[in-house]
Motif scaffolding. Structure first.
Motif, PDB file in Angstrom:
ATOM      1  N   LEU A 191     -26.342  23.070   7.434  1.00 45.38           N
ATOM      2  CA  LEU A 191     -26.681  22.395   8.681  1.00 45.38           C
ATOM      3  C   LEU A 191     -26.629  20.886   8.507  1.00 45.38           C
ATOM      4  CD1 LEU A 191     -29.749  24.608   9.567  1.00 45.38           C
ATOM      5  CD2 LEU A 191     -27.396  24.896  10.291  1.00 45.38           C
ATOM      6  N   ALA A 192     -25.828  20.223   9.321  1.00 46.41           N
ATOM      7  CA  ALA A 192     -25.764  18.761   9.308  1.00 46.41           C
ATOM      8  C   ALA A 192     -25.489  18.316  10.733  1.00 46.41           C
ATOM      9  CB  ALA A 192     -24.701  18.290   8.337  1.00 46.41           C
ATOM     10  N   THR A 193     -24.458  17.545  11.016  1.00 47.07           N
ATOM     11  CA  THR A 193     -24.226  17.068  12.375  1.00 47.07           C
ATOM     12  C   THR A 193     -23.045  17.788  13.012  1.00 47.07           C
ATOM     13  OG1 THR A 193     -25.053  14.901  11.757  1.00 47.07           O
ATOM     14  CG2 THR A 193     -23.806  15.042  13.792  1.00 47.07           C
ATOM     15  N   LYS A 194     -23.250  18.306  14.212  1.00 44.52           N
ATOM     16  CA  LYS A 194     -22.177  18.997  14.913  1.00 44.52           C
ATOM     17  C   LYS A 194     -21.001  18.044  15.105  1.00 44.52           C
ATOM     18  CE  LYS A 194     -21.284  21.798  19.027  1.00 44.52           C
ATOM     19  NZ  LYS A 194     -21.811  22.290  20.314  1.00 44.52           N
ATOM     20  N   PRO A 195     -19.772  18.433  14.735  1.00 37.99           N
ATOM     21  CA  PRO A 195     -18.644  17.504  14.761  1.00 37.99           C
ATOM     22  C   PRO A 195     -18.249  17.022  16.150  1.00 37.99           C
ATOM     23  CG  PRO A 195     -17.922  19.730  14.266  1.00 37.99           C
ATOM     24  CD  PRO A 195     -19.408  19.742  14.216  1.00 37.99           C
ATOM     25  N   SER A 196     -18.307  17.870  17.160  1.00 36.74           N
ATOM     26  CA  SER A 196     -17.956  17.442  18.506  1.00 36.74           C
ATOM     27  C   SER A 196     -18.452  18.461  19.509  1.00 36.74           C
ATOM     28  CB  SER A 196     -16.441  17.260  18.655  1.00 36.74           C
ATOM     29  OG  SER A 196     -15.800  18.515  18.718  1.00 36.74           O
ATOM     30  N   ALA A 197     -18.645  18.017  20.727  1.00 37.53           N
ATOM     31  CA  ALA A 197     -19.122  18.921  21.773  1.00 37.53           C
ATOM     32  C   ALA A 197     -18.100  20.008  22.069  1.00 37.53           C
ATOM     33  CB  ALA A 197     -19.433  18.112  23.033  1.00 37.53           C
ATOM     34  N   ALA A 198     -16.818  19.717  21.817  1.00 33.16           N
ATOM     35  CA  ALA A 198     -15.765  20.686  22.111  1.00 33.16           C
ATOM     36  C   ALA A 198     -15.615  21.746  21.027  1.00 33.16           C
ATOM     37  CB  ALA A 198     -14.433  19.956  22.287  1.00 33.16           C
ATOM     38  N   PHE A 199     -16.266  21.519  19.897  1.00 32.04           N
ATOM     39  CA  PHE A 199     -16.121  22.440  18.768  1.00 32.04           C
ATOM     40  C   PHE A 199     -16.841  23.749  19.059  1.00 32.04           C
ATOM     41  CE2 PHE A 199     -17.292  24.255  14.697  1.00 32.04           C
ATOM     42  CZ  PHE A 199     -16.129  24.129  13.965  1.00 32.04           C
ATOM     43  N   ASP A 200     -16.135  24.867  18.931  1.00 32.60           N
ATOM     44  CA  ASP A 200     -16.680  26.192  19.211  1.00 32.60           C
ATOM     45  C   ASP A 200     -17.024  26.872  17.891  1.00 32.60           C
ATOM     46  OD1 ASP A 200     -17.112  28.889  19.829  1.00 32.60           O
ATOM     47  OD2 ASP A 200     -15.723  28.828  21.526  1.00 32.60           O
ATOM     48  N   LEU A 201     -18.308  26.882  17.545  1.00 36.59           N
ATOM     49  CA  LEU A 201     -18.739  27.442  16.267  1.00 36.59           C
ATOM     50  C   LEU A 201     -18.404  28.914  16.149  1.00 36.59           C
ATOM     51  CD1 LEU A 201     -20.221  27.319  13.581  1.00 36.59           C
ATOM     52  CD2 LEU A 201     -22.364  27.670  14.807  1.00 36.59           C
ATOM     53  N   ASP A 202     -18.626  29.667  17.219  1.00 34.97           N
ATOM     54  CA  ASP A 202     -18.362  31.096  17.170  1.00 34.97           C
ATOM     55  C   ASP A 202     -16.888  31.367  16.912  1.00 34.97           C
ATOM     56  OD1 ASP A 202     -19.565  33.830  17.624  1.00 34.97           O
ATOM     57  OD2 ASP A 202     -17.943  33.882  19.097  1.00 34.97           O
ATOM     58  N   LEU A 203     -16.016  30.559  17.497  1.00 36.24           N
ATOM     59  CA  LEU A 203     -14.583  30.702  17.284  1.00 36.24           C
ATOM     60  C   LEU A 203     -14.215  30.332  15.856  1.00 36.24           C
ATOM     61  CD1 LEU A 203     -11.995  31.422  18.846  1.00 36.24           C
ATOM     62  CD2 LEU A 203     -11.757  28.996  19.406  1.00 36.24           C
ATOM     63  N   TRP A 204     -14.856  29.286  15.334  1.00 36.08           N
ATOM     64  CA  TRP A 204     -14.596  28.876  13.951  1.00 36.08           C
ATOM     65  C   TRP A 204     -15.024  29.969  12.969  1.00 36.08           C
ATOM     66  CZ3 TRP A 204     -17.579  28.043   9.562  1.00 36.08           C
ATOM     67  CH2 TRP A 204     -16.935  27.379   8.512  1.00 36.08           C
ATOM     68  N   LEU A 205     -16.123  30.639  13.242  1.00 30.69           N
ATOM     69  CA  LEU A 205     -16.595  31.715  12.374  1.00 30.69           C
ATOM     70  C   LEU A 205     -15.578  32.842  12.287  1.00 30.69           C
ATOM     71  CD1 LEU A 205     -20.341  31.967  13.429  1.00 30.69           C
ATOM     72  CD2 LEU A 205     -19.510  31.423  11.146  1.00 30.69           C
ATOM     73  N   GLY A 206     -14.873  33.106  13.381  1.00 29.56           N
ATOM     74  CA  GLY A 206     -13.847  34.139  13.375  1.00 29.56           C
ATOM     75  C   GLY A 206     -14.385  35.481  12.947  1.00 29.56           C
TER      76      GLY A 206
END
Length: 434
Positions: A191-206
């Motif tokens: 956990l640190a700083t979210k890179p951007s509001a457009a970043f979709d964590l669930d999509l990144w997790l795949g």
């Protein structure tokens, strides 16, 4: 294990598209390919650069802000954040696919592409798990597509000269190879700083289970600084330094000695850095490769977090990371760009053999030209799949906490507790195509 990975569709919506390979359009040797690139920043930016001599028709990245430069460079290319949608909507217009995502999402886009008859260039170490690598190798053979793993150093002139020396027999029989790398992970928190509001964590997790961040995903403010590199220090997404760099360094003895599958592997290691990372920063792996007609059995050791073999007790000036071939007549130490013959007395009378391996036309271009029927790829999945499999077996041995045997024909260690680490559970909707 195989059934878990190989017998499901990745999305109901894609069932029709995946039912049979699409027909790749006819082309002549001079016609440009329509290439899609998945992951377009950092390492992905380098791979994108490597194929810009072709037509870039699709770009895909989970972080639109991170993809800004690539999108500006190729404004006519379709842009997607989800590669599954890219294949659903643009597959007919794509001739070949480059995969530059984190390790945990290598296998799925590569397998979708191959099941559609698309040639694939995929970053090392091909995939996160042994089972995924084996499946990718099987699909490449099944669909007869041109493949290349991103071990770019394979194109280098230095590696070619070392291979010639080793294969000439001038060093004698080589029964021991020692590989070491000084790199260490960067300790940190998930956990640190979210890179951007457009970043979709669930999509990144795949395909990785969402529980890894479950407690944070519903928070209005949460931390997440490392998705574009430091993910590799958690088992859920990568394989630490061994998976990161092993394919580059172990590639040289694999090529020079014609190594295939190890028969055993054992590993030890420690996590000395701070943070909630889970991969070790200091690690030792010992592999055994069987004898073949042209050479005796080979012991190969890998160490990282050290500046020389034997835990850093042995050092070679100018080789903080390197590969040492120990022959019955002499030794050779090498890194990416140079090599040294040892010992001194042997080196004085040493004469390198005539050059026999042609210069590379470029690692990426080798792949695109092979697609057009001009030559072949040296790091195709048949070769690189065995290399990546061996590298990842070191992590299996480490996580199992014991020496493992390896039956390459059956794809098992023969130990149920160790076999658990050969594969991973996929989230629903992200399964690999057949």
């Amino acid at each position: 294990m195989a059934a878990k990975l190989n017998r499901r569709r990745f999305l109901a919506a894609s069932a029709v598209a995946l039912a049979a390979p699409s027909i790749v359009r006819a082309r002549n040797a001079n016609e440009k390919l329509n290439v899609a690139v998945i992951g377009v920043a950092n390492r992905g930016a380098e791979n994108l650069k490597g194929v810009t001599h072709e037509n870039i028709v699709a770009l895909c990245d989970v972080d639109p802000n991170n993809a800004k430069k690539a999108r500006e460079q190729f404004p006519k290319a379709e842009f997607y954040t989800d590669f599954r949608q890219m294949f659903d909507k643009s597959a007919k217009g794509i001739d070949a696919v480059v995969v530059s995502t984190p390790d945990h999402t290598h296998a799925l886009p590569a397998c979708i592409a191959m099941s559609l008859g698309k040639p694939v260039y995929c970053e090392k170490p091909m995939a996160e798990t042994v089972a995924e690598v084996r499946h990718m190798r099987e699909l490449a053979a099944k669909y007869k597509v041109v493949t290349q793993m991103g071990t770019q150093i394979h194109e280098g002139e230095n590696y070619r000269r070392v291979v010639e020396i080793v294969q000439s027999g001038l060093l004698g029989d080589i029964t021991q190879v020692r590989v070491w790398n000084s790199s260490k992970p960067v300790g940190g928190k998930r956990l640190a700083t979210k890179p951007s509001a457009a970043f979709d964590l669930d999509l990144w997790l795949g395909p990785t289970r969402a529980e890894f961040f479950e407690a944070e995903m519903n928070k209005s403010s949460w931390n997440f600084a490392w998705p574009h590199f430091h993910w590799r220090w958690w088992w859920e997404f990568g394989g630490g330094t061994l998976a990161d760099l092993g394919c580059h360094y172990i590639d040289l003895p694999y090529w020079a000695l014609g190594l295939t599958s190890p028969t055993s592997a054992s590993a030890t290691g420690t996590k000395t850095y701070t943070g909630d990372n889970t991969t070790p920063d200091v690690m030792q792996v010992a592999y055994t490769f069987p004898a073949i007609k042209t050479r005796p059995a080979v012991k190969l050791s890998w160490e990282h977090g050290v500046t020389g073999p034997n835990g850093g007790k042995d050092t070679y000036k100018g080789y903080g990371s390197g590969i040492l071939f120990e022959g019955t007549k002499g030794k050779l130490v090498a890194d990416y760009g140079k090599y040294l013959i040892l010992p001194g007395e042997f080196a004085k009378g040493f004469k390198a053999p005539e050059k026999s391996i042609k210069p590379s036309i470029g690692h990426h271009k080798e792949w695109t030209e092979a697609i057009k029927g001009n030559g072949t790829t040296l790091c195709n999945f048949a070769y690189s799949g065995r290399l990546a499999e061996a590298v990842l077996l070191g992590n299996v041995a480490f996580r199992a906490g014991k020496e493992i045997s390896w039956d390459a024909a059956k794809g098992t260690t023969g130990d149920a507790a160790a076999d658990v680490f050969l594969s991973r559970e996929y989230r629903k909707g992200w399964e690999l195509p057949k």
